[in-house]
Design an enzyme around this catalytic site. Structure first.
Site, PDB file in Angstrom:
ATOM      1  N   LYS A   1       0.806  -1.219   0.000  1.00 23.46           N
ATOM      2  CA  LYS A   1       0.000   0.000   0.000  1.00 23.46           C
ATOM      3  C   LYS A   1       0.845   1.278   0.000  1.00 23.46           C
ATOM      4  CE  LYS A   1      -4.069  -2.096   0.152  1.00 23.46           C
ATOM      5  NZ  LYS A   1      -5.046  -2.003  -0.947  1.00 23.46           N
TER       6      LYS A   1
ATOM      7  N   GLU B   1     -10.051   5.470   3.011  1.00 26.37           N
ATOM      8  CA  GLU B   1     -10.808   4.348   3.541  1.00 26.37           C
ATOM      9  C   GLU B   1      -9.817   3.222   3.811  1.00 26.37           C
ATOM     10  OE1 GLU B   1     -10.234   4.699   0.342  1.00 26.37           O
ATOM     11  OE2 GLU B   1      -9.486   2.682  -0.051  1.00 26.37           O
TER      12      GLU B   1
ATOM     13  N   SER C   1       1.769  -9.754  -1.098  1.00 27.68           N
ATOM     14  CA  SER C   1       1.397  -8.341  -0.966  1.00 27.68           C
ATOM     15  C   SER C   1       1.620  -7.769   0.434  1.00 27.68           C
ATOM     16  CB  SER C   1      -0.068  -8.149  -1.365  1.00 27.68           C
ATOM     17  OG  SER C   1      -0.913  -8.990  -0.599  1.00 27.68           O
TER      18      SER C   1
HETATM   19  C1  LIG Z   1      -1.720  -7.192   2.432  1.00 33.58           C
HETATM   20  C2  LIG Z   1      -2.852  -6.850   1.542  1.00 33.58           C
HETATM   21  N1  LIG Z   1      -2.957  -7.465   0.350  1.00 33.58           N
HETATM   22  C3  LIG Z   1      -3.972  -7.196  -0.498  1.00 33.58           C
HETATM   23  C4  LIG Z   1      -4.971  -6.293  -0.170  1.00 33.58           C
HETATM   24  C5  LIG Z   1      -6.080  -6.069  -1.137  1.00 33.58           C
HETATM   25  O1  LIG Z   1      -5.989  -4.861  -1.818  1.00 33.58           O
HETATM   26  P1  LIG Z   1      -5.637  -4.800  -3.360  1.00 33.58           P
HETATM   27  O2  LIG Z   1      -6.505  -5.803  -4.054  1.00 33.58           O
HETATM   28  O3  LIG Z   1      -5.947  -3.413  -3.737  1.00 33.58           O
HETATM   29  O4  LIG Z   1      -4.201  -5.123  -3.525  1.00 33.58           O
HETATM   30  C6  LIG Z   1      -4.900  -5.621   1.053  1.00 33.58           C
HETATM   31  C7  LIG Z   1      -5.936  -4.642   1.431  1.00 33.58           C
HETATM   32  O5  LIG Z   1      -6.022  -4.136   2.494  1.00 33.58           O
HETATM   33  C8  LIG Z   1      -3.828  -5.906   1.929  1.00 33.58           C
HETATM   34  O6  LIG Z   1      -3.718  -5.314   3.122  1.00 33.58           O
END
Ligand SMILES: Cc1ncc(COP(=O)(O)O)c(C=O)c1O
Length: 382
Positions: free
Chosen positions: A84, A106, A365
């Site tokens: 993020k 948000e 992620s």
């Molecule tokens: C670690 C992590 N991965 C994935 C996501 C999902 O978001 P996005 O699909 O925008 O990557 C989030 C959302 O809070 C997250 O904290």
């Protein structure tokens, strides 16, 4: 229509008061994004503050267990614990240059709220976060973190008290305070320019991974896999590979499993619709939005993913809570890496794909620190 059109998905479906500020934002972004000064400043922050480049890790233990070569793009190693921050830094810098003094955002899992609180403190911008009551409860650590860094956290109790309701509250705030406020949207969702702007700020993930993979192996992976909430980490990974012979897979929150009426999989199991200012795929009224991970608990999805689905560029599959929980444990045990519950969905999908592909690149992620309390309950570790 402008760049915000993804073959009929996307657009700017907003009430009148938001039309003008969005147009101004789109113009500001288009003007600044290519300038050398902006890119240099952003690159320096990504490197020195956020910790880029992140590593590409060949997970040998997990590869052996799953039966395919699994490589992890380690976005979990970034400052704050998730991808993020890539987007938060880009948008906050843009807001600062556009003369805004206040950020709102948000958040679901709290990772985007945390990233926004970090950049608000860093760039000296007042910061206010909207978070559903349900998520405040399951992501307490992140709420503490945001408050420590000086952000105000507003609990949203309307509707289902989740991510979607937090977006509604933030949009209302934005409409009422357009002069001094930038709405730092956390994923590739919402009205134009957000989907393409957030994608551009996250594209660094795939650009680095592609380079690293070529250096390491001399080629490209057979498949690239990421979890999909709004879809920013997935689009950030995919973008650099879109013209390559690399299969894309998106893991949505499958909740209670195939055929259930409690899931968060608008691409695998939704319909065309309009939500939060964009035309995209949405979950039907007869389905309760649910995933074990707060970050995937969203009824819509980024419009570029809706386009990828429509043209067959990416295969989106619902990964249920049980499969994600199993992957969470498997990565922890095999590699000593505790993934975020969101990212665990991508690991679980890689396991499912091991029969079809030899080398699989997974975007890790985020890290699981924020999920420890929930994990202790899920796995009875006390
Ligand atoms: C670690 C992590 N991965 C994935 C996501 C999902 O978001 P996005 O699909 O925008 O990557 C989030 C959302 O809070 C997250 O904290």
């Amino acid at each position: 229509m402008s760049d915000g059109d993804f073959e009929g998905y996307g657009g700017r479906h907003v009430p009148e008061p938001l039309a003008e500020p969005l147009e101004q934002l789109a113009t500001a972004y288009d003007d600044i994004k290519e300038t050398e000064g902006f890119q240099r400043e952003l690159d320096a922050l990504l490197e020195d503050y956020a910790g880029r480049p992140t590593s590409l890790y060949h997970a040998e233990g997990l590869s052996e267990r799953y039966g395919a070569d699994v490589y992890l793009k380690r976005e979990d190693l970034l400052h704050g614990g998730a991808h993020k921050i890539n987007n938060a830094l880009g948008q906050a810098l843009l807001a600062k240059k556009a003369g805004k003094s206040r950020l709102i955002a948000e958040t679901g899992a709290g990772q985007h709220g945390t990233a926004t609180a970090m950049v608000g403190a860093l760039l000296d911008l007042d910061t206010e976060i909207y978070m559903g009551e349900k998520d405040v409860e399951r992501q307490k650590m992140n709420v503490f973190r945001m408050r420590l860094m000086g952000a105000e956290v507003n609990e949203v109790t309307r509707g289902g008290a989740g991510l979607s309701d937090a977006v509604d509250a933030a949009l209302e705030d934005f409409a009422a305070n357009i002069d001094d406020t930038h709405y730092l949207v956390g994923s590739v969702v919402g009205p134009d320019p957000f989907p393409r702007m957030v994608r551009d700020f996250q594209a660094v993930i795939g650009e680095e991974a592609r380079e690293q993979f070529r250096e390491r192996t001399g080629g490209l992976p057979d498949a690239a896999v990421a979890c999909v909430g709004g879809g920013s980490n997935a689009m950030g990974l995919f973008h650099a590979f879109r013209d390559d012979d690399v299969a894309f897979y998106g893991a949505e929150g499958g909740g209670e499993g195939a055929g259930s009426k409690r899931h968060a999989a608008p691409l695998a199991d939704g319909a065309d619709g309009t939500i939060h200012g964009m035309k995209t795929r949405v979950i039907g009224d007869d389905v309760e939005v649910h995933s074990v991970s707060a970050g995937l608990d969203y009824p819509g999805v980024g419009p570029e993913h809706a386009m990828f689905r429509a043209v067959g560029r990416c295969d989106y599959r619902a990964v249920d809570d049980e499969a994600a929980k199993a992957a969470f444990r498997e990565l922890s045990e095999e590699e000593g890496i505790i993934p975020a519950l969101e990212s665990s969905h991508a690991i679980a999908l890689a396991k499912e794909l091991a029969d079809e592909h030899d080398t699989i690149l997974v975007n890790l992620s985020g890290r699981g620190d924020k999920d420890m309390e929930q994990a202790a309950e899920l796995f009875d570790l006390n």
